[in-house]
Design a protein around this motif. Structure first.
Motif, PDB file in Angstrom:
ATOM      1  N   GLY A  25      12.290  -6.490 -22.997  1.00 34.62           N
ATOM      2  CA  GLY A  25      11.969  -7.910 -23.010  1.00 34.62           C
ATOM      3  C   GLY A  25      11.367  -8.364 -21.693  1.00 34.62           C
ATOM      4  N   GLU A  26      11.890  -9.430 -21.140  1.00 33.64           N
ATOM      5  CA  GLU A  26      11.358 -10.003 -19.901  1.00 33.64           C
ATOM      6  C   GLU A  26      11.744  -9.147 -18.698  1.00 33.64           C
ATOM      7  OE1 GLU A  26       9.332 -11.757 -17.420  1.00 33.64           O
ATOM      8  OE2 GLU A  26       9.328 -12.798 -19.368  1.00 33.64           O
ATOM      9  N   PRO A  27      10.753  -8.649 -17.934  1.00 31.81           N
ATOM     10  CA  PRO A  27      11.099  -7.788 -16.792  1.00 31.81           C
ATOM     11  C   PRO A  27      11.612  -8.550 -15.571  1.00 31.81           C
ATOM     12  CG  PRO A  27       8.726  -8.072 -16.921  1.00 31.81           C
ATOM     13  CD  PRO A  27       9.304  -8.747 -18.141  1.00 31.81           C
ATOM     14  N   TYR A  28      11.491  -9.871 -15.566  1.00 32.35           N
ATOM     15  CA  TYR A  28      11.965 -10.686 -14.448  1.00 32.35           C
ATOM     16  C   TYR A  28      13.200 -11.468 -14.883  1.00 32.35           C
ATOM     17  CZ  TYR A  28       7.222  -9.944 -12.666  1.00 32.35           C
ATOM     18  OH  TYR A  28       6.040  -9.377 -12.245  1.00 32.35           O
ATOM     19  N   TRP A  29      14.140 -11.697 -13.954  1.00 33.20           N
ATOM     20  CA  TRP A  29      15.292 -12.527 -14.265  1.00 33.20           C
ATOM     21  C   TRP A  29      15.808 -13.181 -12.988  1.00 33.20           C
ATOM     22  CZ3 TRP A  29      15.436  -7.285 -13.833  1.00 33.20           C
ATOM     23  CH2 TRP A  29      16.396  -6.725 -12.979  1.00 33.20           C
ATOM     24  N   PRO A  30      16.405 -14.374 -13.099  1.00 32.53           N
ATOM     25  CA  PRO A  30      16.923 -15.086 -11.928  1.00 32.53           C
ATOM     26  C   PRO A  30      18.221 -14.472 -11.443  1.00 32.53           C
ATOM     27  CG  PRO A  30      17.397 -16.333 -13.902  1.00 32.53           C
ATOM     28  CD  PRO A  30      16.552 -15.166 -14.341  1.00 32.53           C
ATOM     29  N   LEU A  31      18.434 -14.492 -10.142  1.00 35.06           N
ATOM     30  CA  LEU A  31      19.667 -13.953  -9.569  1.00 35.06           C
ATOM     31  C   LEU A  31      20.658 -15.030  -9.137  1.00 35.06           C
ATOM     32  CD1 LEU A  31      18.306 -10.976  -7.405  1.00 35.06           C
ATOM     33  CD2 LEU A  31      19.314 -10.913  -9.699  1.00 35.06           C
ATOM     34  N   LEU A  32      20.251 -16.308  -9.194  1.00 35.05           N
ATOM     35  CA  LEU A  32      21.140 -17.374  -8.711  1.00 35.05           C
ATOM     36  C   LEU A  32      21.687 -18.238  -9.838  1.00 35.05           C
ATOM     37  CD1 LEU A  32      19.202 -18.577  -5.521  1.00 35.05           C
ATOM     38  CD2 LEU A  32      20.721 -16.616  -5.816  1.00 35.05           C
ATOM     39  N   SER A  33      21.582 -17.771 -11.067  1.00 35.68           N
ATOM     40  CA  SER A  33      21.992 -18.596 -12.209  1.00 35.68           C
ATOM     41  C   SER A  33      23.464 -18.973 -12.180  1.00 35.68           C
ATOM     42  CB  SER A  33      21.686 -17.855 -13.514  1.00 35.68           C
ATOM     43  OG  SER A  33      20.313 -17.635 -13.660  1.00 35.68           O
ATOM     44  N   GLN A  34      24.303 -18.106 -11.622  1.00 32.28           N
ATOM     45  CA  GLN A  34      25.741 -18.360 -11.613  1.00 32.28           C
ATOM     46  C   GLN A  34      26.222 -19.015 -10.314  1.00 32.28           C
ATOM     47  OE1 GLN A  34      27.285 -17.747 -14.525  1.00 32.28           O
ATOM     48  NE2 GLN A  34      25.248 -17.076 -15.203  1.00 32.28           N
ATOM     49  N   ALA A  35      25.286 -19.351  -9.435  1.00 33.54           N
ATOM     50  CA  ALA A  35      25.668 -19.851  -8.108  1.00 33.54           C
ATOM     51  C   ALA A  35      26.006 -21.339  -8.089  1.00 33.54           C
ATOM     52  CB  ALA A  35      24.557 -19.564  -7.100  1.00 33.54           C
ATOM     53  N   GLU A  36      25.678 -22.077  -9.142  1.00 39.47           N
ATOM     54  CA  GLU A  36      25.984 -23.511  -9.257  1.00 39.47           C
ATOM     55  C   GLU A  36      25.424 -24.306  -8.077  1.00 39.47           C
ATOM     56  OE1 GLU A  36      30.245 -23.676  -9.844  1.00 39.47           O
ATOM     57  OE2 GLU A  36      29.960 -23.612 -12.016  1.00 39.47           O
TER      58      GLU A  36
END
Length: 230
Positions: A134-145
């Motif tokens: 699927g998408e080769p990029y993803w966010p790393l701060l999604s859980q950082a609130e």
């Protein structure tokens, strides 16, 4: 405790609260920081003035270094990324990012764009894997609130949602796109308009924006108390 990263990007070195030719965005960020500190003096605020001390722009060497796996980097690559690493570290440590970003020719100042380019980092704020389904990029701060507060200023008026020239406003939209990409989706915006008119409409816009900043500080403090109590 709350960690706040306070960023100013205006080319004007002074606030319009203290200098008639000063920056309205600095006026709003200073009000936010001052109001927050008065209510919660033990919280931490880290200040960075990219308007007066802009980060180095991205170069070919920077790109080469950033997209080389850390364990494979040569010494010059680590040196090239030192400033970017520091900026990313400040972002990662922040619970709230308060960014003063005036509109220059319908978009953020080049100084702020240089900061964005330095903190959107593969392996640090977003992930990339060619072999990922699927998408080769993803966010790393999604859980950082994290919360981003964009405090802006504009010479004309009608750039806000539903305004007469909303389509010409590429400040909040472009910043939000970059932050959504790395996983920061809680974004609040306030702006002063009518600067070029310099009449009672400007003064009314300043008063509204300052009141909105005060209200936003109270709202964010309440949200953080509720989150910490949950």
């Amino acid at each position: 405790m709350t960690n706040i990263l306070h960023i100013d990007s205006s080319a004007r070195p002074y606030s319009s609260a203290e200098n008639p030719y000063g920056s309205h965005s600095r006026r709003l960020t200073q009000r936010f920081a001052r109001t927050w500190c008065e209510a919660q003096p033990d919280d931490t605020i880290v200040y960075r003035d990219v308007g007066q001390q802009p980060p180095q722009p991205v170069t070919g060497g920077w790109i080469h270094a950033a997209f080389t796996k850390p364990e494979m980097r040569l010494p010059w690559m680590n040196e090239t990324l030192l400033e970017s690493d520091k900026l990313v570290d400040e972002l990662l440590a922040a619970d709230i990012i308060v960014a003063g970003v005036p509109m220059y020719n319908f978009a953020p100042p080049a100084q702020f764009k240089a900061w964005i380019d330095n903190i959107v980092r593969v392996g640090r704020t977003f992930g990339f894997d060619r072999s990922r389904a699927g998408e080769p990029y993803w966010p790393l701060l999604s859980q950082a609130e994290k919360t981003l507060v964009i405090l802006s200023s504009r010479g004309d008026y009608g750039y806000g949602r539903g305004g007469r020239i909303e389509a010409m406003n590429h400040v909040e939209a472009s910043i939000s796109t970059a932050f959504n990409y790395i996983g920061v989706t809680d974004i609040r915006t306030i702006a002063i308009e009518y600067d070029e008119f310099a009449d009672e409409r400007l003064q009314a816009s300043i008063a509204r924006a300052e009141a909105n900043v005060d209200a936003l500080v109270a709202t964010l403090r309440g949200e953080r108390r509720s989150r910490n109590a949950a």
